[in-house]
Design an enzyme around this catalytic site. Structure first.
Site, PDB file in Angstrom:
ATOM      1  N   LYS A 149       0.927  -1.212   0.042  1.00  0.00           N
ATOM      2  CA  LYS A 149       0.151   0.268  -0.145  1.00  0.00           C
ATOM      3  C   LYS A 149       1.071   1.552   0.014  1.00  0.00           C
ATOM      4  CE  LYS A 149      -3.357   2.339   3.125  1.00  0.00           C
ATOM      5  NZ  LYS A 149      -4.089   1.664   4.326  1.00  0.00           N
ATOM      6  N   SER A 178      -9.070   1.961   4.073  1.00  0.00           N
ATOM      7  CA  SER A 178      -7.933   2.717   3.454  1.00  0.00           C
ATOM      8  C   SER A 178      -7.589   1.660   1.762  1.00  0.00           C
ATOM      9  CB  SER A 178      -7.258   3.897   4.305  1.00  0.00           C
ATOM     10  OG  SER A 178      -6.399   3.255   4.794  1.00  0.00           O
ATOM     11  N   SER A 218      -9.375  -0.133   8.308  1.00  0.00           N
ATOM     12  CA  SER A 218      -8.679  -0.116   6.987  1.00  0.00           C
ATOM     13  C   SER A 218      -8.396  -1.636   6.242  1.00  0.00           C
ATOM     14  CB  SER A 218      -7.924   0.885   6.942  1.00  0.00           C
ATOM     15  OG  SER A 218      -8.003   2.389   7.008  1.00  0.00           O
TER      16      SER A 218
END
Length: 469
Positions: free
Chosen positions: A81, A156, A180
């Site tokens: 990520k 997220s 997330s």
């Protein structure tokens, strides 16, 4: 409903999960180079539809695949990520405020991920600084849900979830500061485990936070992939002060006492979400577990305390971004959500000591109420309602309406970030629109083993829907 977007096909990856790919590489059925090339080809085919990639690392991935490291997942292609450093690539945290300057070293978690044998092929999208629960932007295209591109993929860790669900790679890095990992797992039909605080290598800034709410982890398509990752990561870095999990490879014969939580501090969930929880509770009873209703293990003040802490993090980003992220950080380029939250903090800064106290106190209350109820595991919704369409909580929605929608949606997961307990989203239901619907399980601190054993049993009893079917 729009057509599903996926790239499962007859190549070296096929429809294998991460454990399946690693077994195929070890057995010589395919090579690590072949599966990495398949992932690269799949990424090129699907990303124009999903917008889930930030930057690729194909040449280094090819070099790593030519001599893959040891590990349970040796040769398996994966993602990092874009709020976590990968040497040679920029880390922009989903924000135009952070320059695209390559970093010089891997973050601790990147090293841990690579130690499992995973080959990093690219970095995946997240909303700006991970503050939102949908991977949408002010000036860039949204990351779309492969089950229906008109819907949010969550956040997220939305880019990782979208690409894993679509079949580009079988495993993707995710991290969780308020849900997330679990939110995009629920939206995209994946397994998403937020480990106990301290279980995996920490976020670079964790030590400087008044309350460490962020945990690293992964999203996968099977329980065994999440279990194998955790085992391989633990071999690289045993968690200080926590019980050893080991390699969980199936369900336990132990029957559990499961506490069911339906209503959150923001009110009851929508009908489909509540029904998914009740159906899962009935399944647990059919499997011989004891199911009881319990109250939410949190104080009423928690909602406002977490919202204030969220705002504090945005304020710190705006005020100290040049120190935290990059010397050329441009605070004027942050999106409306970051700016709204920062302003919200300034108007209420005096509340900070009380908010920090409430978040720190949540661990004691969680432990106490688990013990009072005599439960092993809690079952609840992941979210306050089913996955919204794109635009519902986009950063371009006027404030404070957008923030109220966000609080209503993210109404269960933040507790486990504040108190540090493990939480797990499993794709055990489907909405009337044909989208995945996750349900949430949590346990005592350090007891990921019980969560994984139960997840194996539930996966076998109610196999997860597959996007390619």
């Amino acid at each position: 409903m729009s057509p599903r977007v996926h790239v499962f096909g007859d190549d070296a990856l096929g429809d294998l999960d991460a454990v399946g790919v690693a077994e195929a590489v070890r057995g010589g059925t395919v090579s690590a180079t072949e599966v990495v090339e398949a992932a690269i080809a799949r990424a090129g085919a699907v990303d124009p539809f999903l917008d889930a990639l930030v930057v690729t690392d194909y040449e280094r991935a090819r070099a790593a695949a030519a001599a893959p490291p040891e590990g349970l997942l040796a040769g398996v292609p994966g993602l990092v990520k874009d709020n976590t450093d990968v040497a040679g690539l920029p880390t922009r945290h989903g924000s135009l405020a952070v320059p695209a300057t390559p970093v010089v070293a891997d973050a601790p978690f990147t090293r841990q991920l690579k130690a499992t044998g995973t080959v990093v092929v690219a970095k995946s999208t997240l909303p700006e600084f991970g503050f939102n629960a949908t991977t949408e932007f002010e000036h860039l295209p949204p990351t779309r849900n492969p089950w229906d591109p008109e819907f949010s993929c969550g956040a997220s860790s939305g880019g990782s979830a979208a690409l894993v669900a679509a079949g580009v790679v079988p495993i993707g890095h995710a991290n969780d500061g308020g849900g997330s990992i679990r939110i995009p797992a629920a939206a995209c039909g994946l397994v998403g485990l937020k480990p106990t605080r301290g279980r995996l290598a920490p976020d670079d800034h964790a030590a400087s936070m008044p309350v460490d709410i962020v945990c690293n982890g992964v999203v996968t398509r099977s329980v065994r992939d999440t279990a194998a990752f955790l085992a391989a990561a633990e071999r690289h870095r045993p968690a200080p002060g926590l019980p050893h999990v080991g390699h969980v490879q199936g369900p336990s014969s132990r029957r559990l006492r499961v506490g069911v939580i339906v209503e959150s501090l923001t009110g009851p969930p929508d009908a489909e979400t509540a029904q998914a929880v009740q159906d899962t509770a009935a399944l647990l009873e059919d499997l011989g577990h004891e199911v009881v209703d319990i109250p939410l293990p949190v104080a009423p003040q928690f909602k406002d305390a977490f919202a204030h802490y969220w705002s504090l993090l945005a304020f710190s980003t705006q005020r100290f971004g040049a120190r935290i992220f990059h010397p050329e950080f441009d605070a004027s380029a942050t999106d409306p959500l970051t700016q709204f939250l920062a302003g919200r903090f300034l108007r209420n800064a005096w509340r900070t000591p009380g908010a920090v106290y409430q978040l720190r106190r949540s661990e004691h209350l969680y432990r106490e109420r688990f013990a009072e109820a005599g439960i092993d595991v809690a079952l609840s919704p992941v979210l306050g309602h089913t996955t919204p369409r794109l635009g519902h909580i986009a950063p371009t929605v006027p404030f404070p309406e957008m923030f109220e929608r966000l609080l209503r949606y993210v109404s269960y997961t933040p507790l486990h970030n504040a108190c540090g307990a493990p939480g797990l989203s499993l794709p055990l239901a489907t909405t009337q629109d044909g989208l995945p619907l996750g349900v949430h399980f949590s346990a005592f601190h350090g007891d990921e083993r019980t969560l994984l054993e139960l997840a194996y049993e539930l996966e076998a009893a109610r196999p997860f829907a597959r996007i390619q079917d």
